[in-house]
Design an enzyme around this catalytic site. Structure first.
Site, PDB file in Angstrom:
ATOM      1  N   GLU A 144     -42.956  70.710  49.734  1.00 50.86           N
ATOM      2  CA  GLU A 144     -41.653  71.119  50.272  1.00 50.86           C
ATOM      3  C   GLU A 144     -41.921  72.416  51.013  1.00 50.86           C
ATOM      4  OE1 GLU A 144     -39.199  72.754  51.319  1.00 50.86           O
ATOM      5  OE2 GLU A 144     -37.555  72.775  49.870  1.00 50.86           O
ATOM      6  N   GLU A 153     -42.353  77.302  58.662  1.00 53.56           N
ATOM      7  CA  GLU A 153     -43.061  77.911  57.530  1.00 53.56           C
ATOM      8  C   GLU A 153     -44.521  77.494  57.482  1.00 53.56           C
ATOM      9  OE1 GLU A 153     -40.910  77.215  53.918  1.00 53.56           O
ATOM     10  OE2 GLU A 153     -39.174  78.397  54.556  1.00 53.56           O
TER      11      GLU A 153
END
Length: 671
Positions: A144, A153
């Site tokens: 995740e 990210e």
């Protein structure tokens, strides 16, 4: 151990050295994290659990042991799901040490210590082999690593490395794939976050129009995504110009390439208009068939399904380099380019020739400096004609033909407005040659020679400063006004003449989740995480308000708004503290999640500009907020539920203190 940290005080403007505990950064990281938000995301958690169960079953059906690699494990939740689903062993990788320590405790508390190994490393540093962090490569990859933009990210380079070094060829991946969707729209409201619109000024000698310089008009802006809660954008604020189309997909079960690339799709416009904005979101399929799907699609795309609120994944607004007129039925080409961490878009009327270096579109670079000085809400604020009219009306009241004005605000249009309204001389620059002069000096360093021996007759500010985070940080104007006192005429007019701080008790529809303990998540005990967040909040953050743009986060008022402090800019900053104590009567049933605070600036005796609540729209207490400003939210550590009629206090008491030495506002609320 304690250490000294330097910081510029946003309210006083002073450079300060603060003694901080060595774990201060860690506590801030935890206190401001979105872990609680993710744990409350029921849709995400259920879909991950379903996908993990299905992946374990597929591996077992092949007669293999299920070895899981969970990158960015956080609380260890996904690894515990895998172990519970029958995985033989899980390697849970977490780079943030305090989080890895918490994961170890959570895994142990839930009885999975023999099945899960927490590795406190970046995944690119994990080793595989008899003496390595992992005994063997994994055949199930669970991650995740996504943000609102999907790749912001560093998901792509992390996947690329994992496929090369940590997982088997042909591994199962949860999620299995991600798909990015786009839709072309016209929106004056969203476009106003990126371009400066003409400003109309009704002066005595006729209408004047302030236009942005050509380098600003033609500037492509900055490549950073504008991520917002698009579900709070009313359909009346944008016009859809194309159907939703798939921009690109990434299959996480196969080797991933993170190198920069471009994607191109053809769109047929369904309506004529100005193509200005690309709206984008993604979904993830937890399984190869796509039956287990978790989507970020906004309300008009999936109107029949219940929307899951989440703050860790929202939707994206991308500004095209320039607006393009399009006509219904016209075919246009949308190009998306990405590097490892970001995306940007360009619209073309006809396909570029193939010899143009693979059709690559360079990342936009701001050439006008405005996009570096003003953020998106600031553009919107400057384009708010109603707000501008308030300043024009107040300037017309105070300006005279011989007025000498000094403006103290960042990137303000007030100097230009005042010049057009007849001020003799204005000490700030906006390409008006000798009419406006910029002073490259801090207020306390201003000298008579800077002012050409003039005394200031009108001191102006919006006020707005780029360093401000909380509403009262713009009180820096008061400190600057105090610093230039010796240069002010005895009858100086200060605009705004004062400010007031307002407060109201609210119930949030969803924002409360980011501060609410989770307890158990999908049957797993995560109270260790709750305690960790609470301890970090108690370190300091729980005694502080935090900024949130409340137009994105619906709430209802449980009390009337109340003015609690006033700040008189006609006088210098006082040496004594300003304090207020009182109570807010709870008028409506609901959960008192916290208090909202905002500033109102009184330009003149009868003209004000409000940065917070604009109106309470109905008897239920639903609120509308200034969309250009962040309001301050003080979350209560415990919640009053006034749905229950017995033994409920009818008021919330408050004590609010402004310390002029530090510029800080300390507050305390008792339920």
């Amino acid at each position: 151990m304690r250490t000294f940290c330097g910081r510029a005080n946003p309210t006083t403007g002073a450079m300060e050295w603060l003694e901080e505990d060595e774990s201060y950064d860690y506590h801030q990281e935890i206190a401001r994290s979105r872990y609680a938000d993710m744990l409350h995301d029921k849709d995400r958690n259920v879909k991950y659990y379903q996908g993990i169960r299905a992946a374990v079953i597929r591996v077992k059906e092949r007669g293999e042991k299920a070895i899981v690699l969970d990158i960015g494990t956080g609380t260890g939740l996904l690894s515990m799901m895998a172990a519970s689903a029958g995985a033989d062993f899980c390697y849970a990788v977490e780079v943030f040490k305090p989080m890895a320590n918490a994961a170890v405790k959570i895994v142990e508390k839930n009885g999975f210590s023999d099945k899960i190994k927490v590795i406190n490393k970046h995944s690119t540093e994990v080793t595989v082999g008899p003496d390595g962090d992992m005994q063997c490569r994994a055949n199930i990859l669970v991650t995740e690593l996504f943000d609102t933009e999907l790749i912001g990210e560093g998901a792509l380079p992390t996947y690329e490395h994992a496929h090369k070094h940590l997982v088997q060829e042909g591994c199962e991946a949860v999620p299995h794939r991600a798909t990015v969707y786009v839709q072309l729209v016209e929106s004056r409201r969203m476009w106003s976050w990126n371009k400066l619109f003409p400003v109309r000024v009704e002066a005595e000698d006729g209408e004047k129009i302030i236009v942005s310089p050509s380098e600003m008009e033609n500037c492509p802006g900055v490549p950073s995504v504008c991520d917002i809660q698009l579900n709070q954008m009313p359909s009346s604020d944008f016009t859809i110009l194309s159907d939703v189309v798939t921009m690109f997909s990434v299959d996480f079960s196969k080797p991933v390439i993170s190198a920069s690339t471009c994607y191109r799709v053809q769109l047929e416009t369904i309506k004529s208009g100005k193509a200005q904005i690309v709206l984008s979101w993604w979904d993830i399929d937890m399984d190869p068939s796509g039956k287990i799907n978790c989507t970020m699609a906004p309300y008009w795309v999936k109107p029949t399904s219940a929307l899951q609120w989440r703050d860790h994944w929202m939707q994206c607004v991308y500004f095209l380099p320039k607006e393009e007129p399009v006509f219904q039925g016209e075919k246009v080409y949308l190009t998306a380019c990405r590097d490892e961490y970001s995306l940007w878009y360009k619209l073309q009327k006809a396909r570029e020739e193939e010899n143009k270096a693979d059709g690559r579109v360079e990342s936009p670079v701001c050439r006008c400096q405005a996009h570096l000085l003003w953020n998106r809400p600031r553009f919107g604020e400057l384009n708010d004609q109603n707000r501008t009219c308030q300043y024009i009306k107040s300037l017309m009241k105070v300006l005279k033909t011989d007025s000498v004005c000094l403006c103290i605000s960042d990137g303000s249009l007030l100097p230009v407005l005042a010049h057009y309204l007849g001020a003799k001389q204005f000490l700030k620059a906006n390409h008006l040659e000798d009419k406006i002069k910029i002073l490259e000096a801090r207020p306390e360093s201003v000298t008579s020679s800077h002012l050409e021996d003039n005394k200031i007759s009108v001191l102006l500010g919006e006020p707005f400063f780029t360093t401000s985070l909380l509403p009262w940080h713009n009180l820096y104007f008061w400190y600057a006004r105090t610093a230039v006192t010796m240069h002010l005429a005895s009858d100086v007019t200060v605009l705004p003449q004062s400010a007031s701080l307002h407060v109201m008790i609210v119930e949030f529809q969803d924002l409360w989740r980011i501060r609410s303990p989770c307890g158990t998540c999908e049957g797993f005990d995560v109270r260790t995480m709750d305690d960790m967040i609470k301890n970090s909040l108690n370190f300091r953050e729980s005694k502080e308000a935090e900024p949130h743009p409340l137009w994105e986060y619906p709430c209802k008022s449980l009390s009337d708004p109340q003015e609690v402090l006033t700040f008189d800019f006609r006088r210098t900053v006082p040496e004594h503290c300003l304090s207020a104590e009182g109570s807010l009567n709870l008028l409506r049933k609901g959960k008192s999640h916290g208090a909202v605070l905002w500033m109102e600036y009184h330009l003149t005796a009868d003209i004000s500009v409000n940065t917070g609540l604009t109106q309470i729209t109905n008897d239920k207490g639903n609120c509308e907020w200034n969309p250009h400003c962040k309001q301050a939210v003080y979350f209560f550590s415990s919640v009053i539920d006034s749905e229950t009629p017995t033994d409920i206090p009818s008021a919330v008491t408050y004590a609010i203190n402004f310390n002029p030495k530090t510029g800080e506002i300390i507050m305390d609320f008792k339920l």
